[in-house]
Design an enzyme around this catalytic site. Structure first.
Site, short mmCIF file in Angstrom:
data_model
loop_
_atom_site.label_atom_id
_atom_site.label_comp_id
_atom_site.label_asym_id
_atom_site.label_seq_id
_atom_site.Cartn_x
_atom_site.Cartn_y
_atom_site.Cartn_z
N THR A 1 -1.69 8.00 1.00
CA THR A 1 -2.77 8.83 1.54
C THR A 1 -4.11 8.39 0.95
O THR A 1 -5.08 8.17 1.67
CB THR A 1 -2.51 10.32 1.22
OG1 THR A 1 -1.27 10.70 1.82
CG2 THR A 1 -3.63 11.21 1.75
N ASN B 1 6.66 6.39 10.91
CA ASN B 1 7.47 7.25 10.06
C ASN B 1 8.40 8.18 10.83
O ASN B 1 9.29 8.77 10.24
CB ASN B 1 6.56 8.08 9.12
CG ASN B 1 5.38 8.67 9.84
OD1 ASN B 1 4.53 7.96 10.37
ND2 ASN B 1 5.32 9.98 9.89
N GLN C 1 5.98 2.95 5.20
CA GLN C 1 7.40 2.94 5.58
C GLN C 1 8.02 1.55 5.54
O GLN C 1 9.24 1.41 5.64
CB GLN C 1 7.58 3.52 6.99
CG GLN C 1 7.25 4.99 7.12
CD GLN C 1 8.24 5.88 6.37
OE1 GLN C 1 9.34 5.47 5.99
NE2 GLN C 1 7.83 7.11 6.13
N SER D 1 3.07 3.70 -0.80
CA SER D 1 3.43 4.67 -1.84
C SER D 1 4.73 4.24 -2.52
O SER D 1 5.66 3.82 -1.85
CB SER D 1 3.70 6.05 -1.22
OG SER D 1 2.53 6.79 -1.09
N HIS E 1 7.02 6.23 -3.81
CA HIS E 1 8.18 7.11 -3.59
C HIS E 1 8.92 6.84 -2.29
O HIS E 1 9.99 7.38 -2.07
CB HIS E 1 7.78 8.59 -3.68
CG HIS E 1 6.99 9.11 -2.52
ND1 HIS E 1 7.56 9.83 -1.51
CD2 HIS E 1 5.68 9.01 -2.21
CE1 HIS E 1 6.63 10.17 -0.63
NE2 HIS E 1 5.47 9.68 -1.04
N THR F 1 -8.14 7.43 -15.40
CA THR F 1 -7.15 6.87 -16.32
C THR F 1 -5.90 6.45 -15.56
O THR F 1 -5.38 7.22 -14.76
CB THR F 1 -6.78 7.92 -17.39
OG1 THR F 1 -7.98 8.29 -18.07
CG2 THR F 1 -5.76 7.38 -18.37
N CYS G 1 5.65 18.12 13.97
CA CYS G 1 4.40 17.79 13.29
C CYS G 1 4.55 18.06 11.81
O CYS G 1 4.38 17.21 10.98
CB CYS G 1 3.29 18.66 13.84
SG CYS G 1 2.16 17.75 14.86
C1 LIG Z 1 4.58 8.92 3.57
C2 LIG Z 1 3.53 8.25 4.36
C3 LIG Z 1 2.17 8.35 4.00
C4 LIG Z 1 1.67 9.22 2.88
O1 LIG Z 1 2.18 8.86 1.65
P1 LIG Z 1 1.86 9.79 0.39
O2 LIG Z 1 2.75 9.27 -0.67
O3 LIG Z 1 2.19 11.19 0.79
O4 LIG Z 1 0.42 9.65 0.08
C5 LIG Z 1 1.26 7.67 4.77
N1 LIG Z 1 1.64 6.93 5.82
C6 LIG Z 1 2.92 6.81 6.18
C7 LIG Z 1 3.28 5.95 7.35
C8 LIG Z 1 3.91 7.48 5.46
O5 LIG Z 1 5.17 7.36 5.86
#
Ligand SMILES: *Cc1c(COP(=O)(O)O)cnc(C)c1O
Length: 396
Positions: free
Chosen positions: A74, A153, A181, A201, A203, A242, A328
């Site tokens: 994000t 996504n 993704q 990201s 995660h 930081t 959504c």
């Molecule tokens: C998950 C996702 C994001 C956002 O990632 P964050 O870790 O929530 O900031 C942005 N774009 C896509 C395509 C995603 O799948």
């Protein structure tokens, strides 16, 4: 087999235990601030950050100095789009994106629009892929930036980044991709793709939450960005604050693991996904795959089951974690912008499920989910007068 089963890897992924192990010393023993230049605590932290930066760069075919650490995709999207648009303001005021981007892109360009930029949102085909010709047709002399996601996504469709890269380099337009993704899931090389800016990201690739990166091209044409966070001047002044050293170490470890395991893991996930699809197909009639099956993330499946409500399905599958295929967000019952963009009728959008297979899923889990889905769909259809009308309408 352990229940519940997690099959929602587009929302997030579990942190790989090997990633956690790499991170732990940086909370306790090596807790230094990477900007502390005067003692060994700072040096150890800085060395770990630079080693992670090299691991991230290696996965993307980038150079370490082209990686900027952020809090996630994000923020990376915001830095790329807001920072890129504002830095190029004197060259033009027009941005191009697609109708199936993540909210982090769509809402950012909407804000830029309110600030006076012009935005063209290019539609996609019904298979969920944008045509390069349509992006080309949207370009104007004042176009400064194009943003097209690498993989969607919801429906997992892969966009033609390499062809777009050729086009946009020819036209001298900045090329950003939201690759949240795709990074770690499919091969992505910033040189092969010709992208200037790439967001992701940790995660989503078995790293920790709250850390991510933006690739910013410095080779050849150097990309100019205006920072959106000011302060201590970290990350070459592009992202003050930081550094999240444990998070960065985790992101680096996650990238290294993804790179090492990708060829085998891609095939394994594709096989699991195909098994899931074939199993459900064999047991359930009147279902459809949303989005291209060929140009698709290995672990993604998005299915609509005529005549049943997605929420009803989810309630009957309470030991399987999947998402509605076209919601959504949980607070919003409206079908998603992606389902509308691919022309999915509202009833089919409401009857869809998104499966996100990942590193820790296995055949046994897939077989359990097949039975669970098939039973739920059959039971709901048996109770539903809607489905009788649906199938008779289909036959008519
Ligand atoms: C998950 C996702 C994001 C956002 O990632 P964050 O870790 O929530 O900031 C942005 N774009 C896509 C395509 C995603 O799948």
């Amino acid at each position: 087999m352990k229940l519940p089963i997690y099959m929602d890897c587009h929302a997030t992924t579990p942190t790989d235990p090997r990633v956690v192990a790499a991170m732990l010393p940086f909370f306790t023993e090596h807790f230094g601030n990477a900007a502390s230049r005067t003692h060994s605590f700072g040096w150890a932290a800085e060395a770990a950050v630079e080693s992670a930066r090299a691991q991230v760069a290696a996965l993307l075919g980038a150079e370490a100095r082209e990686i900027v650490f952020t809090s996630g995709a994000t923020e990376s999207n915001a830095l790329a789009l807001r920072g890129g648009a504002h830095a190029a303001r004197e060259r033009g005021d027009h941005l191009v994106t697609t109708t199936i981007e993540h909210k982090a892109v769509l809402d950012t360009v909407a804000r830029l629009e309110r600030e006076g930029f012009r935005v063209t949102r290019v539609p996609v085909r019904t298979d969920g892929i944008v045509e390069v010709e349509r992006i080309a047709a949207a370009l104007e002399p004042g176009t400064i930036l194009v943003s097209v996601m690498a993989a969607n996504n919801e429906i997992g469709t892969l966009q033609p980044l390499a062809a777009l890269g050729v086009l946009l380099r020819e036209r001298d337009v900045l090329f950003h991709t939201d690759a949240a993704q795709a990074v770690g899931k499919i091969p992505l090389d910033v040189e092969v793709l010709g992208v200037d800016l790439l967001s992701f990201s940790a995660h989503k690739l078995y790293g920790p939450k709250g850390i991510g990166a933006l690739y910013v091209r410095r080779r050849g044409s150097r990309v100019r960005l205006e920072p959106i966070v000011d302060g201590g001047g970290q990350e070459r002044g592009l992202r003050s604050g930081t550094l999240n050293v444990p998070g960065i170490v985790g992101l680096g470890a996650a990238c290294a693991l993804a790179q090492a395991e990708m060829p085998v893991e891609m095939q394994r996930l594709r096989d699991l996904r195909d098994r899931l699809l074939a199993g459900i197909q064999a047991r359930v009639e009147a279902m459809q795959v949303n989005g291209s099956l060929r140009e698709r993330l290995p672990g993604n499946l998005n299915l609509s089951f005529a005549g049943v409500q997605g929420e009803g399905l989810l309630m009957m599958m309470n030991d399987v974690a999947v998402s509605p295929g076209a919601a959504c967000d949980s607070a919003n019952a409206e079908p998603s912008h992606v389902s509308r963009a691919i022309g999915l009728p509202e009833d089919l959008a409401r009857s869809s499920l998104r499966f996100g297979l990942g590193r820790f899923n296995d055949v046994e889990e897939v077989d359990y989910v097949i039975e669970k889905v098939a039973t739920a769909v059959r039971r709901l259809r048996a109770e539903s007068p809607l489905f009788a009308t649906e199938s008779s309408r289909e036959k008519a």
